[in-house]
Design an enzyme around this catalytic site. Structure first.
Site, PDB file in Angstrom:
ATOM      1  N   ARG A 132      49.113  28.404 -63.336  1.00  0.00           N
ATOM      2  CA  ARG A 132      50.080  27.507 -62.716  1.00  0.00           C
ATOM      3  C   ARG A 132      49.331  26.633 -61.709  1.00  0.00           C
ATOM      4  O   ARG A 132      48.239  26.988 -61.249  1.00  0.00           O
ATOM      5  CB  ARG A 132      51.184  28.293 -61.998  1.00  0.00           C
ATOM      6  CG  ARG A 132      52.014  29.207 -62.905  1.00  0.00           C
ATOM      7  CD  ARG A 132      53.048  29.960 -62.084  1.00  0.00           C
ATOM      8  NE  ARG A 132      53.921  30.782 -62.918  1.00  0.00           N
ATOM      9  CZ  ARG A 132      53.704  32.061 -63.207  1.00  0.00           C
ATOM     10  NH1 ARG A 132      52.633  32.665 -62.718  1.00  0.00           N
ATOM     11  NH2 ARG A 132      54.541  32.740 -63.972  1.00  0.00           N
ATOM     12  N   TYR A 258      57.380  29.995 -76.812  1.00  0.00           N
ATOM     13  CA  TYR A 258      56.250  29.281 -77.410  1.00  0.00           C
ATOM     14  C   TYR A 258      56.218  29.393 -78.931  1.00  0.00           C
ATOM     15  O   TYR A 258      55.520  28.631 -79.590  1.00  0.00           O
ATOM     16  CB  TYR A 258      54.938  29.800 -76.810  1.00  0.00           C
ATOM     17  CG  TYR A 258      54.827  29.481 -75.338  1.00  0.00           C
ATOM     18  CD1 TYR A 258      54.683  28.173 -74.898  1.00  0.00           C
ATOM     19  CD2 TYR A 258      54.909  30.484 -74.378  1.00  0.00           C
ATOM     20  CE1 TYR A 258      54.621  27.865 -73.546  1.00  0.00           C
ATOM     21  CE2 TYR A 258      54.837  30.194 -73.027  1.00  0.00           C
ATOM     22  CZ  TYR A 258      54.698  28.885 -72.616  1.00  0.00           C
ATOM     23  OH  TYR A 258      54.638  28.587 -71.284  1.00  0.00           O
TER      24      TYR A 258
END
Length: 282
Positions: A132, A258
């Protein structure tokens, strides 16, 4: 102790990370500015008007409004010890479109366009390990373990530590960056202020310039590179549960998203309409 000070005390007592504490304080302070009165005098109707204003007038996304909802609910229930009514203050239903991602070829073009070694090292670390933006700026030199080929991430989302991949290419870029950019000893990516790490805003700003140089028209963000990391691993055959651990997800449902981004050709999947009919099916 003022209300924001008491809120900080409650957040610390609840074990929230420093990043989360700062986020809660910021969002609650925005609520206080809107109300223009002491926080201890606010009530449910103030919250309803504020959330409606943020959604309709400020045009904030449902996810952002819901985060305000979470912060103010903590303020009311824990710090102010006031009643909260979920029926009168429902969370907004979020539409979560599938994120757009870059191909592996586009990733190479992006990294090649990053002429600045520091910028290239940051982008390679984010994509190579699935970090992140808040995680990459807070990396320390000691968090890069070339012996185990892992990156150690401290106090991430949910105040959790984890380890993720350190790719060989990423390590080469990091070593080149370290040797040629001042040999940092504490923060891996120092900021302009002495003793501080690079800011999230600075990373976002240079990413825009790199994308322009790379002539990539997709709306690229640092978080998109994290999506690319997960999707490309999935396409290469890595188990979904392994990817969940590398990303630091609490729930497999977050990682399962995903599956919708994977190029189906990578799995050599055929539609049942194209499958041959066996003798037993006749």
């Amino acid at each position: 102790m003022d209300i924001l000070g008491k809120l900080l005390f409650d957040l610390e007592l609840s074990g929230f990370s420093n990043v989360t504490q700062n986020n809660y304080l910021y969002h609650v302070s925005q609520f206080a500015k809107y109300c223009k009165k002491p926080l201890q005098d606010t009530d449910i109707e103030d919250v309803r008007r504020f959330l409606h204003y943020m959604r309709r007038s400020k045009k904030l996304s449902a996810g952002t409004v819901n985060y305000y909802h979470t912060c103010i609910k903590f303020l009311f229930e824990v710090t102010l010890e006031k009643p909260w009514n979920d029926k009168k203050l429902p969370r907004l239903r979020e539409h979560k479109p599938l994120p757009e991602i870059l191909s592996r070829e586009e990733i190479d073009v992006l990294l090649d366009a990053a002429i600045n070694l520091k910028h290239k090292a940051i982008l390679a670390t984010v994509y190579g390990g699935g970090l992140r933006i808040s995680e990459v700026v807070r990396l320390k030199v000691k968090d890069i373990d070339s012996k185990t080929m892992q990156i150690f991430i401290r106090e991430s989302k949910g105040n959790k530590d984890r380890r993720t991949l350190l790719s060989e290419k990423n390590l080469m870029i990091l070593r080149e960056y370290w040797k040629n950019c001042g040999k940092p000893m504490d923060w891996l990516f120092p900021g302009e202020k002495p003793g501080a790490h690079m800011t999230v805003t600075a990373v976002r700003n240079f990413l825009k310039r790199v994308c322009k140089a790379a002539k990539i028209t997709k709306p690229v963000t640092i978080h998109m590179l994290r999506h690319c990391f997960a999707t490309h691993l999935l396409e290469s055959g890595v188990n979904l549960f392994i990817i969940k651990i590398l990303l630091g997800h609490s729930s497999i449902s977050s990682t399962s998203r995903y599956l919708h981004l994977v190029n189906q050709n990578a799995f050599n999947i055929k539609s049942p309409l194209d499958l041959p009919i066996g003798d037993n099916d006749a």
